[in-house]
Design a protein around this motif. Structure first.
Motif, PDB file in Angstrom:
ATOM      1  N   ILE A  13       0.838  -1.201   0.000  1.00 54.80           N
ATOM      2  CA  ILE A  13       0.000   0.000   0.000  1.00 54.80           C
ATOM      3  C   ILE A  13       0.870   1.248   0.000  1.00 54.80           C
ATOM      4  O   ILE A  13       0.639   2.187  -0.757  1.00 54.80           O
ATOM      5  N   ILE A  14       1.897   1.259   0.833  1.00 58.99           N
ATOM      6  CA  ILE A  14       2.804   2.415   0.895  1.00 58.99           C
ATOM      7  C   ILE A  14       3.529   2.586  -0.432  1.00 58.99           C
ATOM      8  O   ILE A  14       3.637   3.694  -0.953  1.00 58.99           O
ATOM      9  N   LYS A  15       4.014   1.479  -0.980  1.00 57.98           N
ATOM     10  CA  LYS A  15       4.718   1.521  -2.267  1.00 57.98           C
ATOM     11  C   LYS A  15       3.796   2.053  -3.366  1.00 57.98           C
ATOM     12  O   LYS A  15       4.183   2.905  -4.164  1.00 57.98           O
ATOM     13  N   ALA A  16       2.540   1.573  -3.404  1.00 55.33           N
ATOM     14  CA  ALA A  16       1.584   2.033  -4.416  1.00 55.33           C
ATOM     15  C   ALA A  16       1.301   3.515  -4.261  1.00 55.33           C
ATOM     16  O   ALA A  16       1.154   4.238  -5.243  1.00 55.33           O
ATOM     17  N   PHE A  17       1.232   3.987  -3.025  1.00 56.63           N
ATOM     18  CA  PHE A  17       0.972   5.402  -2.777  1.00 56.63           C
ATOM     19  C   PHE A  17       2.088   6.268  -3.362  1.00 56.63           C
ATOM     20  O   PHE A  17       1.839   7.256  -4.038  1.00 56.63           O
ATOM     21  N   PHE A  18       3.343   5.890  -3.110  1.00 57.82           N
ATOM     22  CA  PHE A  18       4.466   6.703  -3.569  1.00 57.82           C
ATOM     23  C   PHE A  18       4.754   6.554  -5.052  1.00 57.82           C
ATOM     24  O   PHE A  18       5.237   7.490  -5.683  1.00 57.82           O
ATOM     25  N   THR A  19       4.434   5.417  -5.614  1.00 57.71           N
ATOM     26  CA  THR A  19       4.701   5.229  -7.047  1.00 57.71           C
ATOM     27  C   THR A  19       3.519   5.635  -7.910  1.00 57.71           C
ATOM     28  O   THR A  19       3.641   5.721  -9.128  1.00 57.71           O
ATOM     29  N   GLY A  20       2.364   5.866  -7.289  1.00 55.06           N
ATOM     30  CA  GLY A  20       1.190   6.240  -8.055  1.00 55.06           C
ATOM     31  C   GLY A  20       0.609   5.087  -8.839  1.00 55.06           C
ATOM     32  O   GLY A  20      -0.114   5.289  -9.808  1.00 55.06           O
ATOM     33  N   ASP A  21       0.901   3.862  -8.434  1.00 53.96           N
ATOM     34  CA  ASP A  21       0.412   2.670  -9.124  1.00 53.96           C
ATOM     35  C   ASP A  21      -1.067   2.477  -8.835  1.00 53.96           C
ATOM     36  O   ASP A  21      -1.459   2.114  -7.739  1.00 53.96           O
ATOM     37  N   ASN A  22      -1.899   2.715  -9.828  1.00 51.40           N
ATOM     38  CA  ASN A  22      -3.344   2.564  -9.677  1.00 51.40           C
ATOM     39  C   ASN A  22      -3.881   1.416 -10.528  1.00 51.40           C
ATOM     40  O   ASN A  22      -5.042   1.401 -10.887  1.00 51.40           O
ATOM     41  N   SER A  23      -3.018   0.470 -10.854  1.00 46.10           N
ATOM     42  CA  SER A  23      -3.459  -0.667 -11.657  1.00 46.10           C
ATOM     43  C   SER A  23      -4.429  -1.519 -10.855  1.00 46.10           C
ATOM     44  O   SER A  23      -4.466  -1.442  -9.632  1.00 46.10           O
ATOM     45  N   PRO A  24      -5.234  -2.351 -11.528  1.00 44.77           N
ATOM     46  CA  PRO A  24      -6.194  -3.188 -10.817  1.00 44.77           C
ATOM     47  C   PRO A  24      -5.563  -4.094  -9.770  1.00 44.77           C
ATOM     48  O   PRO A  24      -6.197  -4.441  -8.792  1.00 44.77           O
ATOM     49  N   ASP A  25      -4.294  -4.476  -9.975  1.00 47.50           N
ATOM     50  CA  ASP A  25      -3.626  -5.344  -9.009  1.00 47.50           C
ATOM     51  C   ASP A  25      -3.036  -4.576  -7.835  1.00 47.50           C
ATOM     52  O   ASP A  25      -2.632  -5.177  -6.844  1.00 47.50           O
ATOM     53  N   ALA A  26      -2.969  -3.260  -7.947  1.00 48.49           N
ATOM     54  CA  ALA A  26      -2.406  -2.459  -6.863  1.00 48.49           C
ATOM     55  C   ALA A  26      -3.394  -2.398  -5.703  1.00 48.49           C
ATOM     56  O   ALA A  26      -4.595  -2.358  -5.908  1.00 48.49           O
ATOM     57  N   PRO A  27      -2.896  -2.398  -4.477  1.00 51.22           N
ATOM     58  CA  PRO A  27      -3.799  -2.308  -3.339  1.00 51.22           C
ATOM     59  C   PRO A  27      -4.497  -0.960  -3.321  1.00 51.22           C
ATOM     60  O   PRO A  27      -3.932   0.050  -3.720  1.00 51.22           O
ATOM     61  N   SER A  28      -5.745  -0.972  -2.894  1.00 50.13           N
ATOM     62  CA  SER A  28      -6.485   0.285  -2.874  1.00 50.13           C
ATOM     63  C   SER A  28      -6.122   1.091  -1.643  1.00 50.13           C
ATOM     64  O   SER A  28      -5.869   0.559  -0.575  1.00 50.13           O
ATOM     65  N   VAL A  29      -6.063   2.397  -1.828  1.00 51.03           N
ATOM     66  CA  VAL A  29      -5.824   3.322  -0.736  1.00 51.03           C
ATOM     67  C   VAL A  29      -7.164   3.977  -0.445  1.00 51.03           C
ATOM     68  O   VAL A  29      -7.818   4.499  -1.340  1.00 51.03           O
ATOM     69  N   LEU A  30      -7.581   3.929   0.799  1.00 56.61           N
ATOM     70  CA  LEU A  30      -8.887   4.459   1.167  1.00 56.61           C
ATOM     71  C   LEU A  30      -8.884   5.974   1.145  1.00 56.61           C
ATOM     72  O   LEU A  30      -7.910   6.618   1.533  1.00 56.61           O
ATOM     73  N   ASP A  31      -9.994   6.547   0.715  1.00 56.61           N
ATOM     74  CA  ASP A  31     -10.152   7.992   0.594  1.00 56.61           C
ATOM     75  C   ASP A  31     -10.725   8.553   1.893  1.00 56.61           C
ATOM     76  O   ASP A  31     -11.927   8.487   2.136  1.00 56.61           O
ATOM     77  N   LEU A  32      -9.858   9.113   2.727  1.00 58.71           N
ATOM     78  CA  LEU A  32     -10.306   9.647   4.006  1.00 58.71           C
ATOM     79  C   LEU A  32     -10.881  11.055   3.887  1.00 58.71           C
ATOM     80  O   LEU A  32     -11.083  11.722   4.892  1.00 58.71           O
ATOM     81  N   THR A  33     -11.171  11.486   2.655  1.00 57.86           N
ATOM     82  CA  THR A  33     -11.916  12.721   2.471  1.00 57.86           C
ATOM     83  C   THR A  33     -13.382  12.411   2.173  1.00 57.86           C
ATOM     84  O   THR A  33     -14.185  13.317   2.004  1.00 57.86           O
ATOM     85  N   ASP A  34     -13.725  11.139   2.100  1.00 55.26           N
ATOM     86  CA  ASP A  34     -15.087  10.694   1.823  1.00 55.26           C
ATOM     87  C   ASP A  34     -15.902  10.727   3.114  1.00 55.26           C
ATOM     88  O   ASP A  34     -15.606  10.006   4.061  1.00 55.26           O
TER      89      ASP A  34
END
Length: 151
Positions: free
Chosen positions: A4-25
């Motif tokens: 999750i941390i790696k996906a956040f910093f790399t901007g990986d939004n592919s379907p296999d990437a873990p989702s990051v929850l939107d805490l502005t929702d």
């Protein structure tokens, strides 16, 4: 977690990437606080979970599947949260006073859904109310309403 941390910093939004929850929702933050209350005393009772799902369905007009998805996201957000501030800061910014008081009322409804008040549940509602800027008076009035409705 590392993924999750790696996906956040790399901007990986592919379907296999873990989702990051939107805490502005707003819905997710509200649901996460409701989850906080049902887990506060260490015992999650089916009646508390049912009340939480009912609140989400009624407040947001969600289908059963949408309610379940939001509930699961809220559980995930709660499990990864280090404090309540991430949720309450969004809600304090996005909700008016009446909506914040209504959320406190919902928290009390869940607390009393099992017919008992645990001191840890009481403490969590108090902390959430403080962070949301809900006065002690409004918090106690909401509590009295929830007690009356639970009887």
């Amino acid at each position: 977690m590392f993924d999750i941390i790696k996906a956040f910093f790399t901007g990986d939004n592919s379907p296999d990437a873990p989702s990051v929850l939107d805490l502005t929702d707003v819905k997710l933050c509200s649901a996460a606080l409701l989850v906080q209350v049902i887990t506060a005393d260490g015992v999650q009772r089916p009646v508390e979970e049912a009340k939480l799902r009912q609140i989400l369905t009624d407040d947001y007009g969600l289908s059963t599947a949408e309610t379940e998805e939001l509930y699961m996201q809220a559980r995930s957000a709660t499990n990864s949260a280090v404090d309540l501030y991430g949720f309450t800061s969004t809600l304090k910014r996005e909700l008016d006073e009446a909506a914040r008081i209504e959320l406190i009322r919902h928290l009390w409804d869940i607390v009393y859904s099992d017919g008992q008040l645990h001191e840890l549940e009481d403490n969590v509602v108090w902390r959430i109310a403080e962070l949301l800027g809900v006065s002690a008076r409004d918090r106690m009035l909401a509590k009295q309403d929830a007690v009356r409705d639970a009887e």
